[in-house]
Design a protein around this motif. Structure first.
Motif, PDB file in Angstrom:
ATOM      1  N   ASN A   1      38.797  38.895  38.714  1.00  0.00           N
ATOM      2  CA  ASN A   1      39.208  39.670  37.668  1.00  0.00           C
ATOM      3  C   ASN A   1      41.068  39.895  38.732  1.00  0.00           C
ATOM      4  O   ASN A   1      40.230  39.761  39.410  1.00  0.00           O
ATOM      5  N   THR A   2      41.026  40.544  37.777  1.00  0.00           N
ATOM      6  CA  THR A   2      43.268  40.575  38.476  1.00  0.00           C
ATOM      7  C   THR A   2      43.054  41.476  39.687  1.00  0.00           C
ATOM      8  O   THR A   2      43.996  41.656  40.845  1.00  0.00           O
ATOM      9  N   ALA A   3      42.471  42.598  39.612  1.00  0.00           N
ATOM     10  CA  ALA A   3      42.293  43.661  41.181  1.00  0.00           C
ATOM     11  C   ALA A   3      41.465  42.581  42.490  1.00  0.00           C
ATOM     12  O   ALA A   3      41.299  42.631  43.467  1.00  0.00           O
ATOM     13  N   GLU A   4      40.915  40.981  42.150  1.00  0.00           N
ATOM     14  CA  GLU A   4      40.520  40.421  42.827  1.00  0.00           C
ATOM     15  C   GLU A   4      41.355  38.958  43.747  1.00  0.00           C
ATOM     16  O   GLU A   4      41.479  39.482  44.733  1.00  0.00           O
TER      17      GLU A   4
END
Length: 390
Positions: free
Chosen positions: A167-170
């Motif tokens: 995920n982008t947040a990771e």
């Protein structure tokens, strides 16, 4: 000041006028003619579907030539090991103004943006990057990596991470926690992670995203109107297609990529990344070359101090590869001062402070599918330009 701007000759000019223009630049017309012939032959060898070459010396653009096709195939047939051609009327011819996915040439813009922040005192070249980590990421391990080591690919970080699988947040946390394979500063290991981490550092010290830094600090003041991340859909007829991107030869199943970033990790980052994502034309890249060869100035715009250009281009280079004969050929020279970079999609540029020459070669070598790297056409083109110098 005006002498830093590029000068061209009318494409419809006769051979005598073209020869005089090239000789005024201090370049041999016969060698430049042979360069054009070399590029014309490339699509027939299977190295690329099409290409654009631009070469010059000083302010003179002595060669600006397109060959082949910007779009020819709809897919790749793995069983037949061949490209599946579109109907003939759907092919797009390559033009000198065709826009290319620059792939790793993006790294050069990230490097320029970093040196601009060093000029402003917001960034220190030999500071540990952990000093610029976002506190919101929690406890970030200090591996002793410096900004300089990111720009010289001596951080010890591995070549890449499969960020497209997360995920982008990771992404940011994964990058900060990545442990070097070797002691920072001890060895050269080319890595996309270096420029991705540098992008995070730049965002922290400026409070602005990379695309804004590149636009406001480089492309807008230099008038590079055809250089940007995430090109609009209206540009698509002018963009060179890349790959029929499918597993197992690629990392994602996306089908034919045309008008969107090819690099899978940059795609997972919405098209803006420190290592890949920019699109541009040969002429715009020639403006960047001319700017650097002129000490950071182009026309009325200065984007870097002369000393900062030295940081970028003097061996071993910051972001730029210097004296890389494997793609610069004889243009790398006995002084090994030529600087430049290559891109996975088939892009490359070289500029030589010793002879004041520059060469941009943009090709869609991954259309319709990626293939083993072959830098001989790049080196041969650069050698031809080197031999043209009078």
């Amino acid at each position: 000041m005006a002498r830093t701007r590029l000068r061209t000759v009318d494409p419809q000019a006769g051979p005598d006028r073209l020869r005089r223009f090239r000789e005024r630049a201090g370049l041999d017309a016969d060698h430049l003619g042979a360069l054009t012939e070399q590029i014309d032959a490339l699509p027939g060898t299977g190295w690329c579907a099409g290409a654009v070459v631009l070469a010059g010396r000083g302010p003179y653009v002595a060669v600006e030539h397109a060959t082949g096709w910007a779009l020819r195939y709809s897919a790749w047939d793995p069983e037949g090991a061949r490209g599946v051609e579109l109907p003939r009327e759907a092919w797009l011819p390559m033009r000198t103004g065709t826009v290319f996915d620059l792939a790793s040439l993006t790294k050069l813009f990230t490097a320029v943006a970093a040196v601009q922040q060093i000029e402003r005192g917001r960034l220190e070249l030999d500071a540990p990057i952990v000093l610029y980590a976002d506190p919101c990421e929690g406890l970030v391990p200090d591996h002793g990596i410096t900004v300089r080591q990111l720009l010289t690919h001596t951080s010890g970080l591995r070549a890449e991470l499969p960020l497209h699988a997360y995920n982008t947040a990771e992404h940011t946390g994964l990058l900060w926690r990545e442990k070097p394979l070797t002691t920072p500063g001890s060895a050269h290991l080319y890595s996309d992670l270096n420029l991705l981490l540098l992008e995070r550092v730049l965002e922290r010290v400026t409070g602005r995203p990379l695309d804004a830094l590149v636009r406001d600090g480089i492309t807008k003041p230099l008038g590079m109107e055809h250089t940007r991340f995430t090109p609009p859909r209206a540009w698509r007829p002018r963009i060179a297609a890349t790959e029929d991107q499918r597993i197992p030869w690629a990392k994602l199943d996306r089908g034919l990529v045309h008008g969107r970033v090819h690099d899978e990790n940059a795609y997972a980052m919405s098209g803006v990344a420190g290592h890949a994502g920019l699109f541009s034309t040969a002429r715009d890249l020639a403006v960047l070359c001319r700017t650097l060869l002129s000490g950071g100035v182009y026309g009325p715009a200065r984007i870097l101090a002369r000393e900062s250009v030295g940081l970028l281009l003097d061996p071993p280079g910051l972001g730029f590869q210097v004296g890389a004969e494997w793609f610069m050929g004889e243009l790398s020279g006995t002084a090994a001062r030529a600087a430049g970079h290559t891109g996975f999609t088939g892009t490359s540029l070289v500029l030589d402070p010793e002879t004041d020459t520059f060469l941009v070669l943009l090709a869609n070598t991954v259309h319709p599918v990626r293939r083993p790297a072959d830098n001989r056409p790049r080196a041969e083109a650069a050698t031809r330009l080197a031999r043209a110098v009078r």
